[in-house]
Write a protein that holds these residues in place. Structure first.
Motif, PDB file in Angstrom:
ATOM      1  N   UNK A  62      -6.594  -0.497   2.020  1.00  0.00           N
ATOM      2  CA  UNK A  62      -8.245  -0.736   1.912  1.00  0.00           C
ATOM      3  C   UNK A  62      -8.744  -2.050   1.950  1.00  0.00           C
ATOM      4  N   UNK A  63      -8.033  -3.200   1.361  1.00  0.00           N
ATOM      5  CA  UNK A  63      -8.483  -4.521   1.307  1.00  0.00           C
ATOM      6  C   UNK A  63      -7.935  -5.255   2.562  1.00  0.00           C
ATOM      7  N   UNK A  64      -7.001  -4.592   3.194  1.00  0.00           N
ATOM      8  CA  UNK A  64      -6.433  -5.566   4.436  1.00  0.00           C
ATOM      9  C   UNK A  64      -5.633  -6.584   4.219  1.00  0.00           C
ATOM     10  N   UNK A  65      -4.724  -6.289   3.098  1.00  0.00           N
ATOM     11  CA  UNK A  65      -3.769  -7.341   2.635  1.00  0.00           C
ATOM     12  C   UNK A  65      -2.575  -7.406   3.328  1.00  0.00           C
ATOM     13  N   UNK A  66      -1.909  -8.247   3.550  1.00  0.00           N
ATOM     14  CA  UNK A  66      -0.431  -8.227   4.116  1.00  0.00           C
ATOM     15  C   UNK A  66       0.507  -8.623   3.014  1.00  0.00           C
ATOM     16  N   UNK A  67       0.520  -9.892   2.342  1.00  0.00           N
ATOM     17  CA  UNK A  67       1.314 -10.297   1.548  1.00  0.00           C
ATOM     18  C   UNK A  67       1.338  -9.621   0.216  1.00  0.00           C
ATOM     19  N   UNK A  87      -2.921 -19.694  -9.739  1.00  0.00           N
ATOM     20  CA  UNK A  87      -3.961 -19.600  -8.947  1.00  0.00           C
ATOM     21  C   UNK A  87      -4.078 -18.959  -7.663  1.00  0.00           C
ATOM     22  N   UNK A  88      -5.153 -18.335  -7.230  1.00  0.00           N
ATOM     23  CA  UNK A  88      -5.236 -17.349  -5.830  1.00  0.00           C
ATOM     24  C   UNK A  88      -5.091 -18.309  -4.568  1.00  0.00           C
ATOM     25  N   UNK A  89      -4.291 -17.741  -3.636  1.00  0.00           N
ATOM     26  CA  UNK A  89      -4.057 -18.341  -2.493  1.00  0.00           C
ATOM     27  C   UNK A  89      -5.416 -18.218  -1.619  1.00  0.00           C
ATOM     28  N   UNK A  90      -5.681 -19.573  -0.878  1.00  0.00           N
ATOM     29  CA  UNK A  90      -6.647 -19.324   0.029  1.00  0.00           C
ATOM     30  C   UNK A  90      -6.746 -18.304   1.243  1.00  0.00           C
ATOM     31  N   UNK A  91      -5.432 -17.571   1.151  1.00  0.00           N
ATOM     32  CA  UNK A  91      -5.377 -16.433   2.163  1.00  0.00           C
ATOM     33  C   UNK A  91      -5.749 -15.168   1.802  1.00  0.00           C
ATOM     34  N   UNK A  92      -6.126 -15.421   0.336  1.00  0.00           N
ATOM     35  CA  UNK A  92      -6.460 -13.954  -0.294  1.00  0.00           C
ATOM     36  C   UNK A  92      -7.731 -13.206   0.080  1.00  0.00           C
ATOM     37  N   UNK A  93      -7.725 -12.134   0.147  1.00  0.00           N
ATOM     38  CA  UNK A  93      -9.091 -11.285   1.031  1.00  0.00           C
ATOM     39  C   UNK A  93     -10.043 -11.142   0.049  1.00  0.00           C
ATOM     40  N   UNK A  94     -10.830 -12.286  -0.403  1.00  0.00           N
ATOM     41  CA  UNK A  94     -11.770 -12.342  -1.492  1.00  0.00           C
ATOM     42  C   UNK A  94     -13.058 -12.745  -0.869  1.00  0.00           C
ATOM     43  N   UNK A  95     -14.143 -12.355  -1.272  1.00  0.00           N
ATOM     44  CA  UNK A  95     -15.332 -12.835  -0.864  1.00  0.00           C
ATOM     45  C   UNK A  95     -15.886 -14.110  -1.835  1.00  0.00           C
ATOM     46  N   UNK A 100     -13.025  -7.995   0.427  1.00  0.00           N
ATOM     47  CA  UNK A 100     -13.662  -7.437   1.669  1.00  0.00           C
ATOM     48  C   UNK A 100     -13.162  -6.097   1.995  1.00  0.00           C
ATOM     49  N   UNK A 101     -14.260  -5.361   2.535  1.00  0.00           N
ATOM     50  CA  UNK A 101     -14.103  -3.996   2.917  1.00  0.00           C
ATOM     51  C   UNK A 101     -13.708  -4.091   4.275  1.00  0.00           C
ATOM     52  N   UNK A 102     -12.437  -4.168   4.739  1.00  0.00           N
ATOM     53  CA  UNK A 102     -11.945  -4.293   5.983  1.00  0.00           C
ATOM     54  C   UNK A 102     -11.592  -2.760   6.728  1.00  0.00           C
ATOM     55  N   UNK A 103     -12.213  -2.416   7.662  1.00  0.00           N
ATOM     56  CA  UNK A 103     -11.918  -1.287   8.260  1.00  0.00           C
ATOM     57  C   UNK A 103     -10.545  -1.248   8.843  1.00  0.00           C
ATOM     58  N   UNK A 104      -9.866  -0.028   8.718  1.00  0.00           N
ATOM     59  CA  UNK A 104      -8.631   0.126   9.162  1.00  0.00           C
ATOM     60  C   UNK A 104      -8.261  -0.557  10.646  1.00  0.00           C
ATOM     61  N   UNK A 105      -9.171  -0.247  11.567  1.00  0.00           N
ATOM     62  CA  UNK A 105      -8.861  -0.953  12.810  1.00  0.00           C
ATOM     63  C   UNK A 105      -8.951  -2.551  12.899  1.00  0.00           C
ATOM     64  N   UNK A 106      -9.675  -3.073  11.889  1.00  0.00           N
ATOM     65  CA  UNK A 106      -9.894  -4.685  11.762  1.00  0.00           C
ATOM     66  C   UNK A 106      -8.429  -5.077  11.193  1.00  0.00           C
ATOM     67  N   UNK A 107      -7.944  -4.325  10.351  1.00  0.00           N
ATOM     68  CA  UNK A 107      -6.807  -4.843   9.734  1.00  0.00           C
ATOM     69  C   UNK A 107      -5.549  -4.657  10.656  1.00  0.00           C
ATOM     70  N   UNK A 108      -5.805  -3.628  11.560  1.00  0.00           N
ATOM     71  CA  UNK A 108      -4.652  -3.435  12.520  1.00  0.00           C
ATOM     72  C   UNK A 108      -4.665  -4.727  13.645  1.00  0.00           C
TER      73      UNK A 108
END
Length: 344
Positions: free
Chosen positions: A76-81, A100-108, A114-122
């Motif tokens: 749901x969050x579109x995370x990879x690592x 500390x949180x990495x700059x690549x983390x999916x936070x606003x 962020x609410x990434x739709x599944x297609x966007x994560x793909x």
């Protein structure tokens, strides 16, 4: 530091709260939470167990995806690592952060995911891939007699694709063959991942080396498929290797791999389609897909024709009988017009 299993257990203790936060478009129905998909769309094909020994386990009946709440947060969050998944879960559970949180983390800016739709994560995952030629994935397909896979832009290679064992919770990564799932306009709606053994010994030794992500319904992995042009004749089937084997001997025929029997039955026909060849799969689910797609084709005035392999599937035919024998077998099953147009 809490392990992946510990974090999944903490989430399962508050399964309904997790669902209300990450799948807010859904609703509770008895002991389940129902929602459309991991992209938090309305519907009820995805269900989450809220109580009992399976609390936190979920399944999407439409795509075949499944997992625990740790997987749900990742999707749901579109995370990879995994470290970003763990950080998001700690944030939700109000647990201390280990660093500390990495700059690549999916936070606003307000520290919410962020609410990434599944297609966007793909699409995001597909952008992280490299061309297929001369990679481990190319070698994997060549071992299966598929020699021209690198000519298909739908196929790419990821050198280290995130994988999480759904039983043990162990997170790691493997090289992977990545296939783009697209709609009729060519837009990526999902991806299919085949994790590979890093030493070149076939698929990775994991319980489920193939998984899909994103919007599969009505869409497919496409080979030799014109975009926005009429497609009077095409071939459709479930598996990538099945359709790539057919494409190896009929490169001019547009082909699609729908990935599962249910998605094959629901494939959206391209404009101008007059005939569709359906690659047979011998199991019960495969027959269901063939019958479903055939009924829909007939209802649309499209002629469905079934292609049957001599052995277990078309990749076995290609590997063990050879391309000439496969070509001869297909020539006997195509219409004379199509045999002339698509076979050498």
């Amino acid at each position: 530091m809490l392990s992946a299993a510990d974090l999944a257990g903490r989430l399962a203790e508050n399964a309904e709260g997790v669902c209300r936060h990450y799948l807010s478009a859904g609703r509770r129905a008895g002991n389940y939470w129902l929602v459309g998909d991991v992209g938090n769309n309305k519907g009820q094909s995805l269900y989450v167990h809220l109580v009992g020994p399976r609390a936190g386990r979920w399944t999407d009946a439409a795509t075949g995806q499944f997992g625990d709440l740790l997987d749900l947060v990742r999707e749901t969050c579109g995370l990879v690592d995994f470290r970003h998944v763990a950080e998001e879960v700690r944030h939700f559970l109000s647990l201390p952060r280990p660093g500390p949180v990495s700059s690549n983390c999916a936070y606003g800016d307000d520290n919410r995911p962020f609410d990434r739709p599944a297609a966007e994560r793909a699409r995001r995952l597909f952008r992280m891939t490299v061309p297929l030629a001369l990679t481990l994935a190319d070698a994997y397909l060549r071992e299966r007699g598929i020699l021209r896979a690198s000519t298909h832009t739908a196929l790419r290679f990821h050198p280290s694709c995130y994988y999480r064992d759904l039983v043990t919770g162990r997170a790691t990564s493997y090289p992977a063959l990545i296939a783009a799932v697209t709609d009729a306009a060519g837009a990526i709606t999902g991806v299919h991942r085949t994790w590979l053994d890093a030493d070149g010994d076939g698929k990775a030794r994991v319980d489920d080396p193939r998984r899909a992500l994103g919007g599969l319904l009505g869409n497919a992995v496409r080979f030799g498929f014109p975009i926005n042009d009429p497609v009077p004749v095409l071939a459709a089937g479930e598996g990538l290797e099945t359709m790539l084997s057919l494409s190896h001997v009929m490169p001019a025929m547009p082909m699609v791999a729908a990935l599962t029997a249910n998605h094959l039955a629901a494939f959206n026909f391209p404009p101008g389609c007059r005939r569709i060849y359906i690659a047979a799969d011998a199991d019960a689910a495969g027959r269901h897909g063939i019958e479903g797609l055939s009924r829909r084709a007939q209802g649309c005035g499209i002629l469905p024709l079934v292609l049957s392999p001599e052995l277990g599937d078309f990749n076995e035919d290609l590997r063990w009988l050879g391309p000439d024998r496969l070509t001869a077998s297909l020539r006997a099953q195509l219409t004379p017009e199509d045999a002339t147009a698509f076979l050498p």
